[in-house]
Write a protein that holds these residues in place. Structure first.
Motif, mmCIF file in Angstrom:
data_model
loop_
_atom_site.group_PDB
_atom_site.id
_atom_site.type_symbol
_atom_site.label_atom_id
_atom_site.label_comp_id
_atom_site.label_asym_id
_atom_site.label_seq_id
_atom_site.Cartn_x
_atom_site.Cartn_y
_atom_site.Cartn_z
ATOM 1 N N LYS A 170 0.967 -1.098 -0.026
ATOM 2 C CA LYS A 170 -0.102 -0.113 -0.031
ATOM 3 C C LYS A 170 0.741 1.217 0.168
ATOM 4 O O LYS A 170 0.433 2.115 -0.638
ATOM 5 C CB LYS A 170 -0.868 -0.140 1.361
ATOM 6 N N ASP A 171 1.822 1.315 0.781
ATOM 7 C CA ASP A 171 2.841 2.379 0.903
ATOM 8 C C ASP A 171 3.345 3.100 -0.292
ATOM 9 O O ASP A 171 3.122 4.012 -0.794
ATOM 10 C CB ASP A 171 3.768 2.425 1.916
ATOM 11 N N SER A 172 4.154 2.191 -1.105
ATOM 12 C CA SER A 172 4.752 2.609 -2.188
ATOM 13 C C SER A 172 3.736 2.833 -3.316
ATOM 14 O O SER A 172 4.134 3.782 -4.071
ATOM 15 C CB SER A 172 5.749 1.438 -2.629
ATOM 16 N N LEU A 173 2.732 2.016 -3.430
ATOM 17 C CA LEU A 173 1.870 2.442 -4.509
ATOM 18 C C LEU A 173 1.126 3.714 -4.231
ATOM 19 O O LEU A 173 0.858 4.488 -5.126
ATOM 20 C CB LEU A 173 0.700 1.263 -4.796
ATOM 21 N N ALA A 174 0.800 3.699 -3.113
ATOM 22 C CA ALA A 174 -0.161 5.001 -2.597
ATOM 23 C C ALA A 174 0.848 6.350 -3.124
ATOM 24 O O ALA A 174 0.700 7.284 -3.437
ATOM 25 C CB ALA A 174 -0.402 4.986 -0.917
ATOM 26 N N LEU A 175 2.381 6.167 -2.696
ATOM 27 C CA LEU A 175 3.368 7.237 -2.628
ATOM 28 C C LEU A 175 3.361 7.550 -4.506
ATOM 29 O O LEU A 175 3.211 8.565 -4.759
ATOM 30 C CB LEU A 175 4.811 6.651 -2.268
ATOM 31 N N TRP A 176 3.564 6.753 -4.978
ATOM 32 C CA TRP A 176 3.543 6.918 -6.620
ATOM 33 C C TRP A 176 2.044 7.462 -7.135
ATOM 34 O O TRP A 176 2.426 8.430 -7.701
ATOM 35 C CB TRP A 176 3.674 5.682 -7.324
ATOM 36 N N ARG A 209 4.262 -8.645 -8.024
ATOM 37 C CA ARG A 209 4.679 -7.876 -9.040
ATOM 38 C C ARG A 209 3.242 -7.826 -9.895
ATOM 39 O O ARG A 209 3.046 -6.547 -10.894
ATOM 40 C CB ARG A 209 5.415 -8.969 -10.091
ATOM 41 N N GLU A 210 2.398 -8.479 -10.111
ATOM 42 C CA GLU A 210 0.964 -8.351 -10.502
ATOM 43 C C GLU A 210 0.258 -7.065 -10.220
ATOM 44 O O GLU A 210 -0.576 -6.278 -11.061
ATOM 45 C CB GLU A 210 -0.075 -9.684 -10.273
ATOM 46 N N LYS A 211 0.382 -6.769 -8.829
ATOM 47 C CA LYS A 211 -0.417 -5.620 -8.383
ATOM 48 C C LYS A 211 0.397 -4.322 -8.980
ATOM 49 O O LYS A 211 -0.283 -3.410 -9.267
ATOM 50 C CB LYS A 211 -0.383 -5.497 -6.791
ATOM 51 N N VAL A 212 1.790 -4.530 -8.822
ATOM 52 C CA VAL A 212 2.495 -3.246 -9.533
ATOM 53 C C VAL A 212 1.957 -3.049 -11.107
ATOM 54 O O VAL A 212 1.534 -1.949 -11.452
ATOM 55 C CB VAL A 212 4.016 -3.344 -9.307
ATOM 56 N N ASP A 251 -5.195 -1.296 -5.844
ATOM 57 C CA ASP A 251 -5.281 -2.815 -5.308
ATOM 58 C C ASP A 251 -3.831 -3.171 -4.924
ATOM 59 O O ASP A 251 -2.694 -2.947 -5.746
ATOM 60 C CB ASP A 251 -5.694 -3.657 -6.740
ATOM 61 N N TYR A 252 -3.785 -3.404 -3.824
ATOM 62 C CA TYR A 252 -2.328 -3.690 -3.354
ATOM 63 C C TYR A 252 -2.016 -5.419 -2.524
ATOM 64 O O TYR A 252 -2.852 -5.823 -2.272
ATOM 65 C CB TYR A 252 -1.745 -2.811 -2.233
ATOM 66 N N VAL A 253 -0.859 -5.700 -2.516
ATOM 67 C CA VAL A 253 -0.645 -6.892 -1.549
ATOM 68 C C VAL A 253 -0.920 -6.507 -0.060
ATOM 69 O O VAL A 253 -0.239 -5.914 0.399
ATOM 70 C CB VAL A 253 0.744 -7.513 -1.919
ATOM 71 N N VAL A 254 -1.721 -7.405 0.577
ATOM 72 C CA VAL A 254 -1.977 -7.149 1.892
ATOM 73 C C VAL A 254 -1.147 -7.991 2.770
ATOM 74 O O VAL A 254 -0.740 -7.355 3.923
ATOM 75 C CB VAL A 254 -3.576 -7.410 2.162
ATOM 76 N N GLU A 255 -0.614 -9.056 2.268
ATOM 77 C CA GLU A 255 0.113 -9.958 2.945
ATOM 78 C C GLU A 255 1.507 -9.097 3.192
ATOM 79 O O GLU A 255 2.027 -8.568 2.393
ATOM 80 C CB GLU A 255 0.282 -11.309 2.325
ATOM 81 N N GLU A 256 2.118 -9.473 4.565
ATOM 82 C CA GLU A 256 3.405 -8.983 4.741
ATOM 83 C C GLU A 256 4.298 -10.068 3.825
ATOM 84 O O GLU A 256 4.046 -11.105 3.622
ATOM 85 C CB GLU A 256 3.921 -9.212 6.050
ATOM 86 N N CYS A 257 5.593 -9.764 3.714
ATOM 87 C CA CYS A 257 6.558 -10.632 2.884
ATOM 88 C C CYS A 257 6.881 -11.499 3.878
ATOM 89 O O CYS A 257 7.001 -11.438 5.176
ATOM 90 C CB CYS A 257 8.020 -9.649 2.637
ATOM 91 N N PRO A 258 6.612 -12.915 3.295
ATOM 92 C CA PRO A 258 6.815 -14.101 4.322
ATOM 93 C C PRO A 258 8.017 -14.158 4.891
ATOM 94 O O PRO A 258 8.318 -14.660 6.053
ATOM 95 C CB PRO A 258 6.565 -15.329 3.617
ATOM 96 N N MET A 259 9.103 -13.397 4.446
ATOM 97 C CA MET A 259 10.496 -13.612 4.918
ATOM 98 C C MET A 259 10.579 -12.625 6.297
ATOM 99 O O MET A 259 11.594 -12.844 7.135
ATOM 100 C CB MET A 259 11.553 -12.993 3.942
#
Ligand SMILES: [Zn+2]
Ligand SMILES: [Zn+2]
Length: 306
Positions: free
Chosen positions: A48-54, A81-84, A211-219
């Protein structure tokens, strides 16, 4: 209605969006991040943050392109990647912006999980090294004036808490919303969302149909950053405004004792030289990215050692 306890206020949808745009515009001006003449490269992750920023930078009329680095994390990277790509196609390209893409697996022959295992480093720290390197290189190669990341108030307050808890003074020196290009070969780095909380950027993304990825990075599971955020959120619930006071108090204190962005570079500047492998400036024999990659390839093929 969107309630903002830390400002003792509640906004309707159009006013909330106005508030967000205003906070970012203020941050850009106050910290002299960039102007309308500059070319900005936004580091997008699909969150959400980076897409909102763009989205915000384009709405404010800035020349903002974006770079996505695919780290090759099974499932997660594909979904983000799909979301981006979707955001670029539906929103950003119409505003004249370009999406650059980069695949770590393609270039290095392995995904981040494998690379981190090969060099025995926590995945998040290997990931940080790779992302910093790739973004800086792309910014320099494609001649962007400044690189922008989607770090918000929660990220910066959590990072500050971590740095203070361990008294990492070197890191404290480098924690600023705007870091100048210290020498040739290093891009200027800015964080225009540092006045907005995670809750606010999420609300902005939802209200704008991003539309953004809600899940945190699994790492990132079990990472210290997530713990620090949780702790700060508990305090924030009890006394709204603490998070902001903590981080902004740090920035105020620092800017009154020293001019922004000079102390951090003076020490390192003297020791900087080009990395013999990739040419990016480094204070060591080999830059941390090339060090990691050469270690990974040595472990992967022991015969290449001699
Ligand atoms: Zn209103
Ligand atoms: Zn290098």
């Amino acid at each position: 209605m969107i309630g903002l306890p830390r400002h003792n206020a509640a906004f309707c949808k159009p006013c909330f969006i106005g508030y967000v745009l205003d906070q970012v515009a203020k941050a850009i001006k106050h910290d002299r991040m960039f102007s309308k003449d500059h070319r900005v490269l936004v580091a997008v992750s699909g969150g959400k943050d980076s897409l909102a920023l763009w989205n915000i930078l384009l709405k404010l009329g800035y020349r903002a392109d974006a770079l996505y680095v695919d780290l090759g994390i099974a499932g997660y990277s594909t979904r983000s990647r799909e979301k981006v790509i979707r955001f670029a196609a539906t929103t950003a390209e119409a505003a004249g912006a370009t999406l650059l893409q980069h695949e770590v697996k393609e270039e290095e022959g392995a995904g981040i999980r494998e690379l981190a295992m090969l060099v025995h480093r926590p995945t998040c720290s290997a990931c940080g090294t790779i992302k910093r390197y790739q973004f800086n290189r792309a910014a320099i190669e494609h001649r962007y004036d400044v690189m922008a990341t989607g770090h918000n108030l929660d990220d910066e307050a959590a990072r500050l808490l971590g740095n203070v808890l361990h008294w990492q003074e070197d890191y404290l020196d480098k924690q600023a919303p705007s870091l100048p290009a210290s020498v040739d070969g290093f891009a200027k780095k800015v964080k225009p969302l540092y006045r907005l909380t995670e809750r606010e950027t999420a609300a902005y993304a939802v209200l704008n149909g991003i539309d953004y990825v809600v899940e945190e990075c699994p790492m990132a599971k079990g990472s210290k950053m997530l713990l620090y955020k949780e702790v700060l959120n508990r305090i924030e619930t009890e006394s709204p405004g603490t998070k902001q006071k903590f981080y902004c108090g740090f920035l105020d204190r620092r800017s009154s004792t020293e001019p922004a962005g000079t102390s951090m570079t003076e020490k390192d500047r003297a020791a900087l030289r080009p990395c013999p492998t990739c040419g990016q400036p480094t204070t060591a024999d080999l830059c941390s990215y090339c060090k990691m990659m050469s270690r990974a390839s040595r472990v992967a093929s022991p015969s290449a050692r001699f």
